[in-house]
Design an enzyme around this catalytic site. Structure first.
Site, PDB file in Angstrom:
ATOM      1  N   ASP A 105      88.959  -8.109  34.406  1.00 11.21           N
ATOM      2  CA  ASP A 105      90.077  -7.792  35.304  1.00 11.21           C
ATOM      3  C   ASP A 105      91.212  -8.712  34.842  1.00 11.21           C
ATOM      4  OD1 ASP A 105      90.676  -6.295  38.045  1.00 11.21           O
ATOM      5  OD2 ASP A 105      91.549  -8.265  38.271  1.00 11.21           O
ATOM      6  N   LYS A 107      82.936  -7.471  43.346  1.00 11.01           N
ATOM      7  CA  LYS A 107      84.061  -8.052  42.617  1.00 11.01           C
ATOM      8  C   LYS A 107      83.869  -9.554  42.572  1.00 11.01           C
ATOM      9  CE  LYS A 107      88.001  -7.049  40.596  1.00 11.01           C
ATOM     10  NZ  LYS A 107      88.368  -5.886  39.773  1.00 11.01           N
ATOM     11  N   LYS A 132      86.244   3.458  45.194  1.00 11.09           N
ATOM     12  CA  LYS A 132      86.640   3.871  43.846  1.00 11.09           C
ATOM     13  C   LYS A 132      85.408   4.276  43.042  1.00 11.09           C
ATOM     14  CE  LYS A 132      89.303   1.004  41.833  1.00 11.09           C
ATOM     15  NZ  LYS A 132      89.967  -0.038  41.053  1.00 11.09           N
ATOM     16  N   SER A 173      83.036   2.121  32.294  1.00 10.00           N
ATOM     17  CA  SER A 173      82.033   1.052  32.345  1.00 10.00           C
ATOM     18  C   SER A 173      80.660   1.648  32.650  1.00 10.00           C
ATOM     19  CB  SER A 173      82.386   0.036  33.433  1.00 10.00           C
ATOM     20  OG  SER A 173      83.311  -0.904  32.943  1.00 10.00           O
ATOM     21  N   GLN A 184      86.711  -1.345  45.622  1.00 17.76           N
ATOM     22  CA  GLN A 184      85.810  -0.944  44.544  1.00 17.76           C
ATOM     23  C   GLN A 184      84.685  -0.032  45.047  1.00 17.76           C
ATOM     24  OE1 GLN A 184      86.498  -2.892  41.390  1.00 17.76           O
ATOM     25  NE2 GLN A 184      85.563  -1.090  40.499  1.00 17.76           N
TER      26      GLN A 184
HETATM   27  P1  NDP Z   1      95.705  -8.335  32.434  1.00 16.40           P
HETATM   28  O1  NDP Z   1      95.415  -9.748  32.745  1.00 16.40           O
HETATM   29  O2  NDP Z   1      95.324  -7.772  31.113  1.00 16.40           O
HETATM   30  O3  NDP Z   1      97.271  -8.043  32.658  1.00 16.40           O
HETATM   31  C1  NDP Z   1      97.886  -8.282  33.872  1.00 16.40           C
HETATM   32  C2  NDP Z   1      99.375  -8.030  33.711  1.00 16.40           C
HETATM   33  O4  NDP Z   1      99.980  -8.124  34.994  1.00 16.40           O
HETATM   34  C3  NDP Z   1     100.071  -9.056  32.837  1.00 16.40           C
HETATM   35  O5  NDP Z   1     101.168  -8.476  32.211  1.00 16.40           O
HETATM   36  C4  NDP Z   1     100.506 -10.116  33.855  1.00 16.40           C
HETATM   37  O6  NDP Z   1     101.607 -10.885  33.450  1.00 16.40           O
HETATM   38  C5  NDP Z   1     100.872  -9.237  35.037  1.00 16.40           C
HETATM   39  N1  NDP Z   1     100.649 -10.001  36.280  1.00 16.40           N
HETATM   40  C6  NDP Z   1      99.478 -10.512  36.719  1.00 16.40           C
HETATM   41  N2  NDP Z   1      99.652 -11.179  37.863  1.00 16.40           N
HETATM   42  C7  NDP Z   1     100.955 -11.083  38.148  1.00 16.40           C
HETATM   43  C8  NDP Z   1     101.752 -11.554  39.201  1.00 16.40           C
HETATM   44  N3  NDP Z   1     101.242 -12.283  40.210  1.00 16.40           N
HETATM   45  N4  NDP Z   1     103.068 -11.244  39.192  1.00 16.40           N
HETATM   46  C9  NDP Z   1     103.602 -10.502  38.177  1.00 16.40           C
HETATM   47  N5  NDP Z   1     102.874 -10.033  37.144  1.00 16.40           N
HETATM   48  C10 NDP Z   1     101.588 -10.310  37.130  1.00 16.40           C
HETATM   49  O7  NDP Z   1      95.016  -7.490  33.638  1.00 16.40           O
HETATM   50  P2  NDP Z   1      94.635  -5.957  33.674  1.00 16.40           P
HETATM   51  O8  NDP Z   1      95.623  -5.158  32.899  1.00 16.40           O
HETATM   52  O9  NDP Z   1      93.194  -5.833  33.359  1.00 16.40           O
HETATM   53  O10 NDP Z   1      94.777  -5.630  35.243  1.00 16.40           O
HETATM   54  C11 NDP Z   1      96.017  -5.211  35.817  1.00 16.40           C
HETATM   55  C12 NDP Z   1      95.748  -4.583  37.166  1.00 16.40           C
HETATM   56  O11 NDP Z   1      94.892  -3.440  37.007  1.00 16.40           O
HETATM   57  C13 NDP Z   1      95.048  -5.462  38.198  1.00 16.40           C
HETATM   58  O12 NDP Z   1      95.496  -5.108  39.492  1.00 16.40           O
HETATM   59  C14 NDP Z   1      93.589  -5.051  38.051  1.00 16.40           C
HETATM   60  O13 NDP Z   1      92.837  -5.344  39.210  1.00 16.40           O
HETATM   61  C15 NDP Z   1      93.761  -3.565  37.839  1.00 16.40           C
HETATM   62  N6  NDP Z   1      92.620  -2.884  37.221  1.00 16.40           N
HETATM   63  C16 NDP Z   1      92.152  -3.283  35.994  1.00 16.40           C
HETATM   64  C17 NDP Z   1      91.105  -2.608  35.406  1.00 16.40           C
HETATM   65  C18 NDP Z   1      90.648  -2.919  34.020  1.00 16.40           C
HETATM   66  O14 NDP Z   1      89.822  -2.148  33.492  1.00 16.40           O
HETATM   67  N7  NDP Z   1      91.135  -3.953  33.358  1.00 16.40           N
HETATM   68  C19 NDP Z   1      90.399  -1.518  36.117  1.00 16.40           C
HETATM   69  C20 NDP Z   1      91.039  -1.111  37.357  1.00 16.40           C
HETATM   70  C21 NDP Z   1      92.087  -1.809  37.884  1.00 16.40           C
HETATM   71  P3  NDP Z   1     101.358 -12.415  33.004  1.00 16.40           P
HETATM   72  O15 NDP Z   1     100.639 -12.336  31.702  1.00 16.40           O
HETATM   73  O16 NDP Z   1     102.717 -12.983  32.911  1.00 16.40           O
HETATM   74  O17 NDP Z   1     100.516 -13.030  34.100  1.00 16.40           O
END
Ligand code: NDP
Length: 452
Positions: A170, A130, A118, A384, A115
């Protein structure tokens, strides 16, 4: 972590290993940045003399605390929560909170470390931090989520502030959780301090386009990488992993720009819809009904659902562009090889560190455009910071204006990474470009501020 480090950097890395035992994700994140810094120390020897890298690898502050809460039956549970305030040279600590059973200190430190760079890449005044908890929100009632968030904030509030530390969402933390966390902060402090949290609801200080920003930004970055090679997204087949916040809006923007997203997933498996993922169905299932992605095939009978057997991965679906948007280490060397064999030309990381180091090498060796998360998913935190700007000026911008700012930021990040990669080594190496651009900005600020 097979790449050899510069002789000045190897001892620094060994020290990180010694001081942070067992934190494998953090080790990897540090190694990946150090791999890029050899040429920087030649140009800026003062960064080595002043031990800037050693200082950046040590968080300014690490907070670990107990979160007790009661479920609907009255049973008591105890979780552990973290906030790692990594670096504040450029602004208040900024970074999301993650609720997932896999969370431990090593995950939070890897995310916090990433972070820093980034946030520096966005060009905006935000430091790096974080947080999160090993709490599993799956299967919990609304009331249980609320009680957990309130209990967590009872400790965390004392470490936050719009000029100190500003969390966001997140994995496992969306607008519902931000609402409960912010509400409790407001109650304890008796201050309507909007800028202390981002990702808030639109009616109470949130920014338009923040929900969409990470996914949209990843697609804008992909479009820039393709443009740099005289190509475009239009007409391309795309595979997006995940079906959470980042994934859904990556699908939306990819479709808007004329590509077709044919597959997405959750931790249970993935769906393939060759006609293009129906966004309305996806949003209903994941955002409203909060069901599994398998439910998609109930509405769209021509789509296939493949349950997540070890041997089958979403990356076996042939595509031109892959956007990993789920979680760390989800795209392995084997997956990268399959993608290259199937003709994939570009990969941009919507998630943080989703591609393993051997996967990155395979893409780069094969000439696939590879956008690392630090750069490709920076649109979320950038927006943000735009939310913080709106809060500070008691203003609220239109969706169009905010999206335009987001797009400009992503174009700038791409240009800076591209130019820096060319200046320091390898044209088109966005990993190198992102690491060096982000590092130099933070290192210069630290150097100017004395021994901090
Ligand atoms: P969400 O919780 O909204 O979604 C996460 C998704 O990834 C879900 O579909 C989930 O499936 C899947 N997932 C999570 N953990 C696992 C795992 N161990 N194995 C397989 N699938 C998994 O999170 P976000 O969309 O917010 O975040 C997704 C990624 O993006 C993360 O790496 C986060 O750090 C990164 N990120 C997010 C930002 C944001 O603004 N939200 C900003 C920058 C980066 P299930 O529901 O089945 O767990």
């Amino acid at each position: 972590m097979t790449a050899v480090l510069d002789e000045k950097l190897e001892p620094i890395f060994q020290d990180v290993l010694r001081r942070n035992p067992g934190e494998t994700e953090f080790h990897r994140a540090v190694h990946e940045v150090l791999e890029s810094l050899g040429p920087v120390l030649v140009k800026y020897p003062e960064f080595a003399e002043k031990k800037i890298i050693q200082r950046i690898c040590e968080p300014e502050r690490q907070i670990i605390f107990r979160v007790p809460w009661q479920d609907d039956k009255g049973e008591i549970h105890i979780n552990r929560a973290f906030r790692v305030e990594f670096n504040s040279a450029l602004g208040p600590y900024k970074g999301g909170m993650r609720f997932h059973p896999s969370v431990y200190l090593g995950i939070i430190k890897f995310l916090g470390f990433e972070q820093i760079f980034k946030n520096a890449l966005t060009g905006l005044p935000i430091g790096g931090g974080k947080g999160g908890s090993d709490f599993d929100p799956k299967g919990k009632s609304d009331a249980e989520i609320e009680r957990f968030c309130q209990s967590l904030m009872l400790e965390l509030y004392r470490h936050l502030g719009e000029y100190t530390d500003v969390p966001a969402g997140d994995i496992g933390v969306g607008s519902r959780e931000i609402g409960y966390l912010y509400g409790q902060y407001k109650r304890i402090t008796n201050r309507y301090e909007s800028g202390v949290f981002t990702g808030k609801g639109l009616g109470w200080g949130g920014s338009r386009a923040r929900t969409e920003a990470t996914g949209y930004g990843t697609v804008f970055f992909t479009e820039e990488m393709l443009k740099a090679r005289g190509d475009a997204l239009e007409g391309k087949k795309v595979v997006v992993s995940g079906s959470g916040n980042v994934a859904i809006y990556a699908v939306e923007k990819a479709h808007e720009l004329g590509a077709t997203v044919i597959a997405c997933s959750d931790s249970g498996g993935f769906i393939v819809d060759e006609q293009g993922i129906n966004l309305e169905t996806l949003k209903r299932i994941k955002e409203v009904e909060r069901r599994r992605i398998s439910a998609y095939a109930e509405t769209h009978r021509h789509a296939r659902y493949i349950a997540g057997a070890e041997s089958t991965s979403i990356w076996s679906v042939p595509c031109d562009i892959a956007l990993p948007c789920a979680t760390q280490n989800e795209l392995t060397g084997r997956d990268a090889k399959t993608l290259v064999e199937n003709g994939c030309i570009a990969v941009a990381e919507g998630a943080n560190m989703p591609t393993t180091p051997d996967g990155i090498r395979i893409f780069q060796d094969a000439g696939v455009c590879f956008g690392p998360g630090k750069a490709a998913n920076a649109g979320g935190v950038a927006t943000s910071a735009l939310e913080m700007q709106q809060n500070a000026s008691r203003d609220s911008w239109t969706f169009e204006y905010t999206q335009k700012r987001l797009q400009e930021i992503m174009v700038n990040i791409h240009r800076n990474c591209h130019e820096t990669a060319a200046e320091f080594g390898t044209e088109g190496d966005y990993v190198l470009g992102a690491n060096i651009t982000g590092f130099i900005r933070v290192a210069k600020a630290m150097n100017a501020m004395g021994l901090i």
